[in-house]
Design an enzyme around this catalytic site. Structure first.
Site, PDB file in Angstrom:
ATOM      1  N   ARG A   1      56.988  19.438  42.695  1.00  0.00           N
ATOM      2  CA  ARG A   1      56.765  19.510  41.247  1.00  0.00           C
ATOM      3  C   ARG A   1      57.075  18.166  40.603  1.00  0.00           C
ATOM      4  O   ARG A   1      56.388  17.728  39.708  1.00  0.00           O
ATOM      5  CB  ARG A   1      57.678  20.599  40.690  1.00  0.00           C
ATOM      6  CG  ARG A   1      57.707  20.755  39.209  1.00  0.00           C
ATOM      7  CD  ARG A   1      58.416  22.051  38.868  1.00  0.00           C
ATOM      8  NE  ARG A   1      59.637  22.200  39.627  1.00  0.00           N
ATOM      9  CZ  ARG A   1      60.863  22.267  39.097  1.00  0.00           C
ATOM     10  NH1 ARG A   1      61.015  22.194  37.793  1.00  0.00           N
ATOM     11  NH2 ARG A   1      61.927  22.426  39.845  1.00  0.00           N
TER      12      ARG A   1
ATOM     13  N   ASN B   1      65.495  30.348  42.283  1.00  0.00           N
ATOM     14  CA  ASN B   1      65.579  29.170  43.151  1.00  0.00           C
ATOM     15  C   ASN B   1      65.952  27.878  42.419  1.00  0.00           C
ATOM     16  O   ASN B   1      66.438  26.943  43.053  1.00  0.00           O
ATOM     17  CB  ASN B   1      64.310  29.000  43.994  1.00  0.00           C
ATOM     18  CG  ASN B   1      63.072  28.787  43.169  1.00  0.00           C
ATOM     19  OD1 ASN B   1      63.098  28.926  41.946  1.00  0.00           O
ATOM     20  ND2 ASN B   1      61.972  28.458  43.822  1.00  0.00           N
TER      21      ASN B   1
ATOM     22  N   GLU C   1      54.318  30.218  36.177  1.00  0.00           N
ATOM     23  CA  GLU C   1      54.174  29.639  37.510  1.00  0.00           C
ATOM     24  C   GLU C   1      54.648  30.708  38.487  1.00  0.00           C
ATOM     25  O   GLU C   1      55.796  31.140  38.441  1.00  0.00           O
ATOM     26  CB  GLU C   1      55.014  28.368  37.593  1.00  0.00           C
ATOM     27  CG  GLU C   1      54.619  27.493  38.751  1.00  0.00           C
ATOM     28  CD  GLU C   1      55.637  27.554  39.849  1.00  0.00           C
ATOM     29  OE1 GLU C   1      55.344  28.249  40.840  1.00  0.00           O
ATOM     30  OE2 GLU C   1      56.702  26.955  39.709  1.00  0.00           O
TER      31      GLU C   1
ATOM     32  N   GLY D   1      54.978  38.269  37.689  1.00  0.00           N
ATOM     33  CA  GLY D   1      54.366  37.576  36.559  1.00  0.00           C
ATOM     34  C   GLY D   1      52.966  38.097  36.253  1.00  0.00           C
ATOM     35  O   GLY D   1      52.539  38.101  35.095  1.00  0.00           O
TER      36      GLY D   1
ATOM     37  N   GLU E   1      53.198  34.461  51.190  1.00  0.00           N
ATOM     38  CA  GLU E   1      54.243  33.429  51.204  1.00  0.00           C
ATOM     39  C   GLU E   1      55.547  34.025  51.723  1.00  0.00           C
ATOM     40  O   GLU E   1      56.082  34.954  51.136  1.00  0.00           O
ATOM     41  CB  GLU E   1      54.431  32.745  49.846  1.00  0.00           C
ATOM     42  CG  GLU E   1      54.534  33.579  48.622  1.00  0.00           C
ATOM     43  CD  GLU E   1      54.918  32.745  47.395  1.00  0.00           C
ATOM     44  OE1 GLU E   1      55.268  31.567  47.524  1.00  0.00           O
ATOM     45  OE2 GLU E   1      54.885  33.298  46.297  1.00  0.00           O
TER      46      GLU E   1
ATOM     47  N   CYS F   1      58.397  27.381  45.403  1.00  0.00           N
ATOM     48  CA  CYS F   1      56.975  27.712  45.192  1.00  0.00           C
ATOM     49  C   CYS F   1      56.113  26.649  45.851  1.00  0.00           C
ATOM     50  O   CYS F   1      55.015  26.932  46.320  1.00  0.00           O
ATOM     51  CB  CYS F   1      56.657  27.749  43.710  1.00  0.00           C
ATOM     52  SG  CYS F   1      57.782  28.767  42.808  1.00  0.00           S
TER      53      CYS F   1
HETATM   54  O1  G3P Z   1      59.742  26.992  43.171  1.00  0.00           O
HETATM   55  C1  G3P Z   1      59.722  26.345  41.984  1.00  0.00           C
HETATM   56  C2  G3P Z   1      58.864  25.123  41.936  1.00  0.00           C
HETATM   57  O2  G3P Z   1      58.770  24.716  40.632  1.00  0.00           O
HETATM   58  C3  G3P Z   1      59.229  24.034  42.920  1.00  0.00           C
HETATM   59  O3  G3P Z   1      59.792  22.887  42.442  1.00  0.00           O
HETATM   60  O4  G3P Z   1      60.815  20.662  42.689  1.00  0.00           O
HETATM   61  O5  G3P Z   1      60.914  22.260  44.570  1.00  0.00           O
HETATM   62  O6  G3P Z   1      58.762  21.196  43.964  1.00  0.00           O
HETATM   63  P1  G3P Z   1      60.087  21.678  43.457  1.00  0.00           P
END
Ligand code: G3P
Length: 476
Positions: free
Chosen positions: A438, A156, A251, A236, A378, A285
């Site tokens: 993130r 992703n 993660e 993982g 999920e 995520c």
């Molecule tokens: O799915 C990966 C995770 O690190 C999400 O990143 O920037 O979409 O919150 P972000």
């Protein structure tokens, strides 16, 4: 060469001696994308051996010089933004605007990490700060590199989540073996190449591609692997069991819940929930993967969520649609199975269920309860479950029963309530009046429970990729 991409071993782009290749296809129309190499075990050995050898010199390279190279990689990424964004769009179906932003975000992350790497500090302890001890010892505590880091990112964010491993690894004095995700392999290779062309010495960054099912175990159990930095799904958990006494940074997904209290700004909550649940078609995520709405405001909230969901653009990534096809058929089938299981058990689809190939139109599923898989799993797709709860206590209690603990969010106008609920939710980060996310990439990012081990964020990634070491000076 044309549409065929190579491995990077000890500073050279090479075709695999396996003679085997893998040709990807777009998630949205199945047309062939790029051909990548299926690396052999001997090539994985070479990648690790070159990395281990090169790391011995790399760790001695002056920090300012390492920073200069990481900054240069950022510049190269910016110079090639359109080319890399096209690769991301085709390999993983991300819309152009988001693909461009992924590349630029990676460049910014490299720049910030280079600066952060310069600020790695040690500590000095004196012996007489301990009861009864004379002042005859000095303890110098410093951070030292781990050695070879296996940098394995997901589909992703094939560029960004590879870069968020390689940049801190290099600043910390490690070398890398990069394993690209099969869908996203070429984007990860471009990222690796940016470091190569920025002037990283031969062997410091190596690149392997191939099917995880064939080479994954070999990569993670390799005797020369000193650290695994992995972002991905449940696999993982298996990696963590197989790898022996190796520092890990992982993660592994989330089931981020949005808790909406009775005093929340419902327009704000609906806006954040819809963008949080459906951007990149829910394949993050940190996507909102469950709404826990307090009963008294649930009707009004749900109505606002549905209105905004209807307004989302659905279609082709080249048209910058917000919702595009999910990564492959298996992913679409899985999300559909979760939605149908919920429907059969009494949940209500608030929008018509529509699927064309791997394109699932955004779906809000109301009155989900704990008998349904959608409450727990999920979907990693644009399918958003809403569960109605008596009050915010019940919401927190349910959120804490989920096996994931990446992020969560609380919508309320009462700051005391926000703080109290945040302290009760078991997750790495709680967002107050905002969607899970993130970034910005110097913020702490980590999962509790099955969502991960160790932290990310520029500073914490460097820490995760170093170990402490002390030198004690015994004075006469
Ligand atoms: O799915 C990966 C995770 O690190 C999400 O990143 O920037 O979409 O919150 P972000």
């Amino acid at each position: 060469e044309g549409n065929t991409y190579f491995l990077l071993l000890n500073g050279k782009f090479v075709q695999s001696e396996s003679g085997k290749t893998i040709t990807g296809e777009t998630p949205f129309d199945g047309t062939p994308t790029y051909t990548i190499q299926a690396a052999t075990k001997a090539e994985i050995d070479r990648a690790y051996e070159s990395a281990a050898l090169a790391q011995r010199s790399w760790r001695q390279v002056a920090l300012w010089k390492r920073a200069e190279i990481v900054h240069k990689a950022a510049t190269i990424l910016r110079e090639h933004v359109d080319e890399i964004a096209t690769v991301i769009l085709r390999e993983v179906g991300k819309n152009r605007k988001s693909a461009v932003s992924e590349v630029l975000r990676t460049a910014d992350l490299c720049d910030y990490t280079a600066e952060e790497g310069l600020r790695m500090e040690g500590q000095l302890l004196v012996s007489d700060s301990y009861p009864g001890q004379p002042r005859n010892k000095l303890c110098l505590v410093q951070r030292v590199p781990l050695g070879v880091v296996l940098a394995q990112g997901p589909f992703n964010y094939p560029c960004n989540l590879t870069g968020s491993k390689v940049a801190p690894a290099l600043m910390a004095g490690n070398s890398c073996v990069v394993k690209g995700p099969t869908q996203g392999a070429v984007a990860a290779l471009y990222l690796t190449a940016a470091f190569h062309f920025a002037g990283v010495p031969a062997g410091v960054v190596n690149y392997i591609s191939g099917r995880g099912s064939e080479i994954g175990d070999y990569l993670v159990t390799h005797p020369l692997c000193n650290c695994i930095s992995f972002t991905g799904g449940n696999i993982g958990l298996e990696v963590a069991k197989k790898a022996h006494m190796i520092p890990m940074q992982m993660e592994l997904g989330g089931k981020d819940a949005a808790i909406v209290c009775d005093d929340a700004d419902l327009d704000l909550a609906a806006k954040c929930i819809v963008s949080g649940a459906f951007s990149y078609s829910g394949q993050r995520c940190t996507a909102v993967k469950l709404v826990l709405a307090v009963e008294s405001i649930a009707d009004e909230l749900v109505q606002k969520v549905v209105e905004r969901t209807r307004a989302l653009t659905v279609g082709h990534p080249e048209d910058d649609c917000e919702v595009t096809a999910v990564i492959n058929k298996a992913a679409a089938d899985y999300a559909e199975s979760l939605a149908m299981d919920a429907k059969e058990k009494g949940a209500k689809f608030l929008l018509e269920y529509r699927r064309e190939g791997n394109l699932i139109h955004p779906l809000v599923v109301d009155r989900v309860d704990e008998s349904m898989k959608l409450a727990w799993e999920e979907p990693f797709a644009p399918v958003l479950p809403v569960m109605r709860v008596k009050d915010e206590r019940a919401a927190v209690a349910f959120a804490n029963r989920l096996r994931y603990g990446l992020q969560g969010c609380v919508f309320t106008r009462d700051v005391n309530r926000a703080i109290m609920l945040s302290s009760e939710i078991t997750a790495g980060t709680i967002q107050v009046n905002g969607a899970p996310a993130r970034g910005p990439d110097h913020f702490l990012f980590l999962g509790h429970k099955d969502s991960g081990i160790n932290a990310q964020g520029a500073k914490w990634s460097i820490e995760a990729m170093t170990k402490l070491k002390s030198v004690v000076i015994n004075l006469p």
